[in-house]
Design a protein around this motif. Structure first.
Motif, short mmCIF file in Angstrom:
data_model
loop_
_atom_site.label_atom_id
_atom_site.label_comp_id
_atom_site.label_asym_id
_atom_site.label_seq_id
_atom_site.Cartn_x
_atom_site.Cartn_y
_atom_site.Cartn_z
N GLU A 284 1.53 -11.71 -0.57
CA GLU A 284 0.71 -11.56 -1.77
C GLU A 284 -0.65 -10.94 -1.46
O GLU A 284 -1.14 -10.12 -2.21
CB GLU A 284 0.55 -12.89 -2.49
N LYS A 285 -1.26 -11.35 -0.36
CA LYS A 285 -2.54 -10.73 0.05
C LYS A 285 -2.35 -9.24 0.29
O LYS A 285 -3.21 -8.43 -0.10
CB LYS A 285 -3.09 -11.41 1.30
N ALA A 286 -1.26 -8.87 0.93
CA ALA A 286 -1.00 -7.45 1.18
C ALA A 286 -0.78 -6.70 -0.13
O ALA A 286 -1.34 -5.61 -0.34
CB ALA A 286 0.22 -7.30 2.10
N ARG A 287 0.00 -7.27 -1.04
CA ARG A 287 0.25 -6.61 -2.34
C ARG A 287 -1.04 -6.47 -3.15
O ARG A 287 -1.28 -5.44 -3.77
CB ARG A 287 1.27 -7.42 -3.14
N GLN A 288 -1.86 -7.52 -3.17
CA GLN A 288 -3.09 -7.49 -3.95
C GLN A 288 -4.06 -6.42 -3.47
O GLN A 288 -4.86 -5.90 -4.25
CB GLN A 288 -3.80 -8.85 -3.88
N ASN A 289 -4.02 -6.12 -2.19
CA ASN A 289 -5.00 -5.19 -1.61
C ASN A 289 -4.37 -3.88 -1.18
O ASN A 289 -4.93 -3.16 -0.35
CB ASN A 289 -5.67 -5.87 -0.40
N ASP A 290 -3.23 -3.54 -1.74
CA ASP A 290 -2.52 -2.31 -1.39
C ASP A 290 -3.20 -1.11 -2.03
O ASP A 290 -2.87 -0.69 -3.13
CB ASP A 290 -1.07 -2.42 -1.82
N ALA A 291 -4.20 -0.59 -1.34
CA ALA A 291 -4.95 0.59 -1.79
C ALA A 291 -5.29 1.43 -0.57
O ALA A 291 -5.39 0.88 0.54
CB ALA A 291 -6.22 0.17 -2.52
N PRO A 292 -5.49 2.73 -0.73
CA PRO A 292 -5.82 3.56 0.43
C PRO A 292 -7.05 3.04 1.18
O PRO A 292 -8.08 2.76 0.58
CB PRO A 292 -6.09 4.94 -0.20
N GLY A 293 -6.89 2.86 2.47
CA GLY A 293 -7.98 2.43 3.33
C GLY A 293 -8.27 0.93 3.31
O GLY A 293 -9.16 0.46 3.99
N ALA A 294 -7.51 0.18 2.54
CA ALA A 294 -7.80 -1.25 2.41
C ALA A 294 -6.98 -2.12 3.36
O ALA A 294 -7.41 -3.22 3.71
CB ALA A 294 -7.55 -1.71 0.98
N LEU A 295 -5.82 -1.66 3.78
CA LEU A 295 -4.94 -2.47 4.63
C LEU A 295 -4.70 -1.80 5.97
O LEU A 295 -4.43 -0.60 6.02
CB LEU A 295 -3.57 -2.67 3.96
N ARG A 296 -4.77 -2.59 7.02
CA ARG A 296 -4.37 -2.07 8.32
C ARG A 296 -3.90 -3.23 9.19
O ARG A 296 -4.22 -4.39 8.94
CB ARG A 296 -5.50 -1.31 8.99
N LEU A 297 -3.12 -2.90 10.19
CA LEU A 297 -2.73 -3.87 11.19
C LEU A 297 -3.68 -3.71 12.35
O LEU A 297 -3.92 -2.61 12.82
CB LEU A 297 -1.29 -3.66 11.65
N GLY A 298 -4.24 -4.80 12.81
CA GLY A 298 -5.18 -4.75 13.92
C GLY A 298 -5.07 -6.01 14.76
O GLY A 298 -4.05 -6.70 14.72
N ARG A 299 -6.12 -6.31 15.47
CA ARG A 299 -6.13 -7.47 16.35
C ARG A 299 -7.44 -8.24 16.20
O ARG A 299 -8.48 -7.65 15.92
CB ARG A 299 -5.95 -7.05 17.81
N ILE A 300 -7.35 -9.52 16.40
CA ILE A 300 -8.53 -10.36 16.51
C ILE A 300 -8.29 -11.18 17.78
O ILE A 300 -7.38 -12.00 17.84
CB ILE A 300 -8.76 -11.24 15.26
N GLY A 301 -9.03 -10.87 18.82
CA GLY A 301 -8.75 -11.46 20.12
C GLY A 301 -7.40 -10.96 20.60
O GLY A 301 -7.10 -9.77 20.56
#
Length: 157
Positions: free
Chosen positions: A55-72
């Motif tokens: 749901e978080k991914a769907r709510q924020n599905d806009a160009p430049g808003a979602l990416r896969l990354g790392r935290i630690g």
């Protein structure tokens, strides 16, 4: 007369033995039921975590808003928000729980800074075309998976 007297002594011992046997069987049976409840609860927690991430991914599905990354050392879904001051929200799994951290982009995020949301053993995020596959392994080797169709998703190392 002597056998009646010994039977009167033996009867309380037999009743006590029967009670202990039934109590032991009740405890064993209750432990099995408790394990089943824990297993169902774990599965429900993982299903809720998958739904939350999807749901978080769907709510924020806009160009430049979602990416896969790392935290630690943790893989994370990163959501960029804001126009003047940029905030990043990291959704990831760390130390047995699904966590979420919202932080200004210029600050360095640490995995232990996030707020615990749900118990979770692990999290795997994998882009596949326009789909984001979300996997959550369980303690018994069972993995729950959900796929989310997205229009925009960036993958960063």
């Amino acid at each position: 007369m002597k056998s009646t007297h010994s039977l009167q002594r033996l009867l309380p011992v037999l009743v006590l033995a029967l009670f202990l046997l039934l109590a032991g069987l009740t405890v064993i049976r209750s432990a099995g039921a408790y394990q089943k409840i824990l297993s169902r609860s774990d599965r429900l927690d993982r299903a809720m975590a998958l739904t939350y991430i999807a749901e978080k991914a769907r709510q924020n599905d806009a160009p430049g808003a979602l990416r896969l990354g790392r935290i630690g050392d943790c893989q994370a879904l990163v959501i960029t928000q804001g126009e003047a001051v940029l905030y990043d929200t990291y959704i990831y799994c760390y130390e047995g729980s699904l966590r979420e951290l919202m932080i200004k982009r210029e600050l360095t995020p640490e995995a232990d800074m996030g707020r615990c949301l749900l118990p979770m053993e692990g999290l795997e995020l994998e882009p596949e075309g326009t789909l984001l596959k979300i996997r959550c392994p369980g303690p018994e080797g069972e993995t729950l998976e959900r796929a989310v169709a997205l229009r925009s998703l960036e993958v960063t190392p």
